[in-house]
Design an enzyme around this catalytic site. Structure first.
Site, mmCIF file in Angstrom:
data_model
loop_
_atom_site.group_PDB
_atom_site.id
_atom_site.type_symbol
_atom_site.label_atom_id
_atom_site.label_comp_id
_atom_site.label_asym_id
_atom_site.label_seq_id
_atom_site.Cartn_x
_atom_site.Cartn_y
_atom_site.Cartn_z
ATOM 1 N N GLU A 1 35.691 7.587 -8.208
ATOM 2 C CA GLU A 1 35.821 8.752 -8.910
ATOM 3 C C GLU A 1 36.760 9.827 -8.427
ATOM 4 O OE1 GLU A 1 34.792 11.341 -10.906
ATOM 5 O OE2 GLU A 1 32.930 10.709 -11.742
ATOM 6 N N ASN B 1 29.250 18.363 -15.322
ATOM 7 C CA ASN B 1 29.777 17.184 -14.928
ATOM 8 C C ASN B 1 31.206 17.826 -14.779
ATOM 9 O OD1 ASN B 1 31.110 14.809 -14.168
ATOM 10 N ND2 ASN B 1 29.366 13.862 -15.135
ATOM 11 N N ASP C 1 32.242 12.726 -18.975
ATOM 12 C CA ASP C 1 32.290 12.832 -17.639
ATOM 13 C C ASP C 1 33.609 13.680 -16.891
ATOM 14 O OD1 ASP C 1 32.247 12.370 -14.857
ATOM 15 O OD2 ASP C 1 31.092 10.339 -15.072
#
Length: 307
Positions: free
Chosen positions: A44, A176, A225
């Site tokens: 990520e 997010n 996201d």
């Protein structure tokens, strides 16, 4: 309302997590509910430094990884945490939204981890997720935890450069990714479980009002996201669980669909490469970094705190 079908942009695998960095011998509590107790990694938080190094986080194993322009991987830090979003400060330090530990700072040379903000008014966070710097050094971040449509209590905070902390909103079902508009008058937040991008106007007194849904998506196994802003005000949205990154113009009209060539867990994105003409995408299930050439030059807004 319907728009014309977005033109598709292909991706390629830019870099793949080497076998020796894939974890095989231990489990992580972070993987609870993921349906897999033995994740090799979950990449990520992609962010570039001024030398072209790409930093990513590995959430379940508390690792910060560096990928050089020559595509060589190394471990910058490994600690007791679940690091998610990452941004590079103008002085080269790495600021991380850590699900376990709040906001932390990491020295990319030594790997030393320093707490920045672990709680607000003696209350811990639900689980910080992503962050973005303003030009003046203020840091905006999302506090997601396990919130969703069943518990719309996710929060968005601002950590001012002078240390003051403001809660801008506390009724978000899974906040997010987060970015600022080019003029820094608007904050955009990916609201994963609602499958939306919210628009938060920022007022001079540090508050927000008339928060609205700027973009509403559909489908996917998760939702929006990571997000990134280009210099024209266009918004790139990583749609996790759909294997897609959507490219919207500044008014929210979709123009391009960047389709993953590897898997559907397209979790986060960053502009980079020569002239910042490429979009880099973490495909987390496979441990790969994808890359797509952009139709027009673009670059992330304010990856660094200030110039």
């Amino acid at each position: 309302m319907f728009f014309a079908q977005p033109e598709e942009i292909k991706t390629e695998v830019f870099a793949r997590l080497p076998e020796h960095l894939r974890v095989k011998s231990r489990k992580s509590g972070w993987s609870f509910g993921k349906g897999n107790d033995s994740l090799h990694s979950f990449l990520e938080g992609p962010s570039f430094d001024r030398d072209g190094n790409l930093f990513v986080t590995d959430i379940p194993y508390g690792r910060i990884l560096r990928i050089t322009p020559e595509r060589q991987w190394s471990v910058v830090a490994e600690y007791d945490g679940w690091p998610n979003g990452l941004k590079v400060h103008r002085d080269g330090r790495l600021f991380v939204a850590d699900h376990k530990r709040g906001i932390v700072c990491i020295d990319p040379r030594s790997g030393e981890v320093t707490p920045v903000l672990e709680h607000v008014r003696r209350e811990g966070f639900r689980g910080t997720n992503d962050l973005v710097f303003a030009k003046n050094g203020d840091l905006y971040f999302t506090d997601q935890g396990q919130t969703g449509l069943q518990d719309a209590s996710g929060r968005v905070f601002r950590l001012r450069a002078d240390g003051q902390v403001d809660c801008l909103i506390d009724v978000v079902p899974s906040p997010n990714g987060i970015v600022l508009s080019p003029d820094e008058k608007t904050l955009f937040v990916a609201v994963t479980r609602a499958n939306q991008i919210w628009r938060l106007p920022l007022h001079s007194d540090g508050t927000t009002s008339k928060v609205g849904a700027f973009i509403t998506l559909s489908g996917g196994l998760a939702g929006p996201d990571g997000i990134a802003m280009d210099e024209q005000g266009g918004l790139a949205v990583a749609h996790c669980g759909l294997g897609t990154v959507w490219l919207f113009d500044r008014l929210g009209e979709p123009h391009y669909r960047v389709r993953s060539c590897e898997g559907i867990s397209t979790t986060n994105i960053a502009y980079g490469g020569e002239g910042n003409r490429y979009l880099y995408i973490t495909e987390s299930d496979s441990g790969t970094i994808l890359r797509a050439a952009m139709p027009l030059p673009g670059r992330p807004m304010y990856s660094h705190a200030a110039d």
